[in-house]
Design a protein around this motif. Structure first.
Motif, PDB file in Angstrom:
ATOM      1  N   UNK A 414     -36.490   4.199  80.139  1.00 36.63           N
ATOM      2  CA  UNK A 414     -36.239   2.775  79.927  1.00 36.63           C
ATOM      3  C   UNK A 414     -35.012   2.576  79.035  1.00 36.63           C
ATOM      4  N   UNK A 415     -34.842   3.455  78.054  1.00 37.39           N
ATOM      5  CA  UNK A 415     -33.683   3.324  77.175  1.00 37.39           C
ATOM      6  C   UNK A 415     -32.387   3.588  77.940  1.00 37.39           C
ATOM      7  N   UNK A 416     -32.397   4.550  78.835  1.00 44.55           N
ATOM      8  CA  UNK A 416     -31.210   4.829  79.651  1.00 44.55           C
ATOM      9  C   UNK A 416     -30.830   3.610  80.480  1.00 44.55           C
ATOM     10  N   UNK A 417     -31.824   2.909  81.025  1.00 34.35           N
ATOM     11  CA  UNK A 417     -31.515   1.724  81.826  1.00 34.35           C
ATOM     12  C   UNK A 417     -30.877   0.626  80.970  1.00 34.35           C
ATOM     13  N   UNK A 418     -31.419   0.414  79.766  1.00 35.23           N
ATOM     14  CA  UNK A 418     -30.845  -0.604  78.891  1.00 35.23           C
ATOM     15  C   UNK A 418     -29.448  -0.214  78.429  1.00 35.23           C
ATOM     16  N   UNK A 419     -29.275   1.060  78.074  1.00 32.28           N
ATOM     17  CA  UNK A 419     -27.963   1.513  77.616  1.00 32.28           C
ATOM     18  C   UNK A 419     -26.942   1.504  78.736  1.00 32.28           C
ATOM     19  N   UNK A 420     -27.393   1.685  79.976  1.00 31.96           N
ATOM     20  CA  UNK A 420     -26.475   1.586  81.114  1.00 31.96           C
ATOM     21  C   UNK A 420     -25.840   0.204  81.135  1.00 31.96           C
ATOM     22  N   UNK A 421     -26.637  -0.835  80.930  1.00 32.22           N
ATOM     23  CA  UNK A 421     -26.094  -2.194  80.884  1.00 32.22           C
ATOM     24  C   UNK A 421     -25.098  -2.345  79.740  1.00 32.22           C
ATOM     25  N   UNK A 422     -25.425  -1.813  78.569  1.00 34.46           N
ATOM     26  CA  UNK A 422     -24.523  -1.919  77.415  1.00 34.46           C
ATOM     27  C   UNK A 422     -23.218  -1.167  77.654  1.00 34.46           C
ATOM     28  N   UNK A 423     -23.304   0.039  78.186  1.00 34.74           N
ATOM     29  CA  UNK A 423     -22.087   0.813  78.451  1.00 34.74           C
ATOM     30  C   UNK A 423     -21.224   0.134  79.516  1.00 34.74           C
ATOM     31  N   UNK A 424     -21.852  -0.397  80.554  1.00 31.05           N
ATOM     32  CA  UNK A 424     -21.095  -1.102  81.591  1.00 31.05           C
ATOM     33  C   UNK A 424     -20.427  -2.355  81.016  1.00 31.05           C
ATOM     34  N   UNK A 425     -21.129  -3.057  80.128  1.00 31.20           N
ATOM     35  CA  UNK A 425     -20.539  -4.237  79.500  1.00 31.20           C
ATOM     36  C   UNK A 425     -19.298  -3.858  78.704  1.00 31.20           C
ATOM     37  N   UNK A 426     -19.359  -2.742  77.990  1.00 31.37           N
ATOM     38  CA  UNK A 426     -18.188  -2.286  77.234  1.00 31.37           C
ATOM     39  C   UNK A 426     -17.029  -1.913  78.152  1.00 31.37           C
ATOM     40  N   UNK A 427     -17.338  -1.279  79.278  1.00 33.57           N
ATOM     41  CA  UNK A 427     -16.282  -0.925  80.230  1.00 33.57           C
ATOM     42  C   UNK A 427     -15.619  -2.194  80.759  1.00 33.57           C
ATOM     43  N   UNK A 428     -16.428  -3.197  81.099  1.00 33.45           N
ATOM     44  CA  UNK A 428     -15.873  -4.460  81.600  1.00 33.45           C
ATOM     45  C   UNK A 428     -15.005  -5.131  80.541  1.00 33.45           C
ATOM     46  N   UNK A 429     -15.447  -5.118  79.293  1.00 35.89           N
ATOM     47  CA  UNK A 429     -14.667  -5.730  78.213  1.00 35.89           C
ATOM     48  C   UNK A 429     -13.350  -5.004  78.004  1.00 35.89           C
ATOM     49  N   UNK A 430     -13.380  -3.679  78.014  1.00 34.33           N
ATOM     50  CA  UNK A 430     -12.173  -2.904  77.737  1.00 34.33           C
ATOM     51  C   UNK A 430     -11.151  -3.009  78.862  1.00 34.33           C
ATOM     52  N   UNK A 431     -11.621  -3.068  80.095  1.00 33.63           N
ATOM     53  CA  UNK A 431     -10.710  -3.174  81.233  1.00 33.63           C
ATOM     54  C   UNK A 431     -10.394  -4.632  81.570  1.00 33.63           C
ATOM     55  N   UNK A 432     -11.155  -5.552  80.971  1.00 37.73           N
ATOM     56  CA  UNK A 432     -10.971  -6.990  81.164  1.00 37.73           C
ATOM     57  C   UNK A 432     -11.066  -7.378  82.640  1.00 37.73           C
ATOM     58  N   UNK A 433     -12.093  -6.885  83.299  1.00 37.89           N
ATOM     59  CA  UNK A 433     -12.341  -7.291  84.680  1.00 37.89           C
ATOM     60  C   UNK A 433     -13.802  -7.077  85.040  1.00 37.89           C
TER      61      UNK A 433
END
Length: 466
Positions: A414-433
């Motif tokens: 369950x933690x991996x699933x939640x962290x997947x969302x957090x890591x993806x959010x950071x990728x989207x923020x850093x690439x700005x798309x």
């Protein structure tokens, strides 16, 4: 009966009983915490503590209520000495004169056959490597959040947990403690009190800025090269200031993408976890897309990378629109002041909405519990059939599950699933798309550059392997 044989007997007999009837803690018997207090020193699980900095001041003593610390490890000799002193004092306080060994290299703890449990309270970029090696060494693991630096690390941890069968609790204490406010919130959703979830607002706070931080001499007690671990070898930086000051090390590692994920993983590991736990109650899968609405970084970025290396680099403010199946939006923001709160999770459903954070659970569905209380077993249903107990419930749950050989309330999956969302959010923020996510393949769709960020190249000798 020898202490080791007795422990194995307790484990096997408890598992056998659980297979025939309800777990023993529903029968009115003493809890494992009470039982272990009454046992002799040799009957308590032996613990090795890897990382004894500021956060260990809570994790370590909580573990020592249930087992005996026999070794501590830290790359900062001052931290290690403090850990040893506190552990030996606690042993003496409980009537056990037990020596505590001190190591700089965590592998010394993993090599010891007498140690059954390890606590991992290190900077984030060390969690996965140590946790994987600990499981392979036959240890049960309690590891602080966020568990991973990348999505790839989460996949590796899940793989090794399945292969080894070790019991693993992630330190997301909101799932057990905080006055059971979050458990009641999940129970409300599970009992259908807000109907179908339509939107979730998540406020996790912003991150600080630092300005330029000068290169400084490495403190004599610190093994800086080993502290860096898989991260690039760089100069130590420190600037005196209020509180902890500004640095690349210890508490401030949170504000550097090289070692962590900023507030998105620091507090997102708590509140995004609660949001997805609520979605789990209604059978909703992981995210399908993540759109960066707004972000403010303390340094300019180019192609997703900071252009300055002498200051904090994680965003100070942000807003990510994460879309989930059934067209459910999870808005992850640094604050939701327009909705009246700056930290917490607000669930909106077809029948009403409520807000939960560490201080309150409020909303019409909460008020309605006065005349229509939750069923007596509502908390147990969301707590995997178990009963949280007292202020140390999260650690107690871990030790109970060690005996029962079952997944605790904050399991790695369950933690991996939640962290997947957090890591993806950071990728989207850093690439700005906007990025699109395929949960089945665990790949970003149609974006080669973004897909390359699901893992990181580790420095030689510090690779994270499964």
């Amino acid at each position: 009966m020898s202490s080791s044989n007795r422990r194995e007997f307790l484990k096997s007999s408890t598992v056998a009983a659980a297979g025939l009837s309800l777990p023993y803690f529903f029968t009115g018997a003493k809890s494992i915490a009470d039982e272990q207090k009454a046992e002799s020193a040799n009957d308590r699980p032996l613990i090795g503590c890897i990382g004894t900095g500021s956060r260990w001041d809570a994790v370590g003593p909580n573990a020592m209520k249930l087992g005996d610390v026999v070794a501590v490890c830290d790359v900062d000799a001052d931290h290690a000495a403090k850990g040893r002193q506190r552990s030996e004092a606690e042993n003496k306080k409980q009537g056990r004169e037990r020596k505590v060994d001190v190591y700089e290299d965590y592998r010394k703890i993993l090599d010891r056959n007498d140690i059954e449990i390890v606590t991992i309270v290190t900077p984030d970029h060390w969690h996965s490597k140590i946790a994987i090696e600990a499981m392979k060494a036959g240890k049960d693991v309690y590891c602080e959040k966020p568990l991973t630096l990348t999505i790839d690390e989460g996949k590796k941890i899940c793989k090794v947990a399945k292969e080894t069968g070790r019991v693993f609790q992630v330190g997301t204490q909101q799932r057990s403690e905080m006055g059971q406010l979050f458990l009641k919130a999940i129970a409300l959703i599970n009992e259908g009190r807000i109907g179908d979830i339509q939107k979730i607002h998540v406020a996790i706070g912003g991150a600080p800025t630092s300005g330029p931080i000068p290169i400084a001499e490495v403190p004599k007690q610190l093994n800086w090269e080993m502290w860096l671990g898989q991260a690039p070898l760089v100069d130590y930086r420190f600037k005196q200031g209020p509180g902890w000051g500004n640095s690349r090390c210890h508490y401030e590692f949170r504000w550097w993408y090289e070692y962590s994920g900023g507030k998105m993983t620091d507090w997102g590991a708590h509140h995004v976890d609660i949001a997805q736990w609520g979605l789990d109650q209604q059978g909703v899968g992981g995210p399908v897309s993540l759109e960066p609405i707004m972000a403010k970084f303390p340094t300019p970025y180019q192609d997703g990378m900071p252009t300055q290396d002498d200051r904090y680099n994680t965003p100070t403010e942000f807003h990510v629109k994460a879309m989930f199946p059934r067209d459910i939006e999870v808005a992850i923001r640094n604050e939701c002041n327009d909705l009246g709160f700056d930290n917490g999770v607000m669930f909106e459903g077809t029948k009403g909405r409520f807000l939960v954070n560490r201080g309150k659970l409020v909303g019409a569905p909460v008020d309605e519990m006065k005349s229509n209380p939750l069923p007596e077993d509502a908390i147990q249903k969301v707590y995997k059939g178990m009963t949280p107990s007292g202020g140390n419930a999260h650690m107690v749950n871990f030790f109970e599950c060690v005996k029962l050989r079952k997944d605790p309330i904050s399991d790695v999956y369950s933690h991996h699933r939640a962290m997947t969302t957090c890591h993806l959010a950071n990728i989207a923020l850093r690439l700005d798309r906007t990025i699109k996510w395929d949960e089945k393949t665990e790949q970003i769709v149609g974006d080669e550059q973004a897909n390359g960020w699901l893992s990181r190249q580790a420095r030689k000798g510090y690779e994270v392997t499964a």
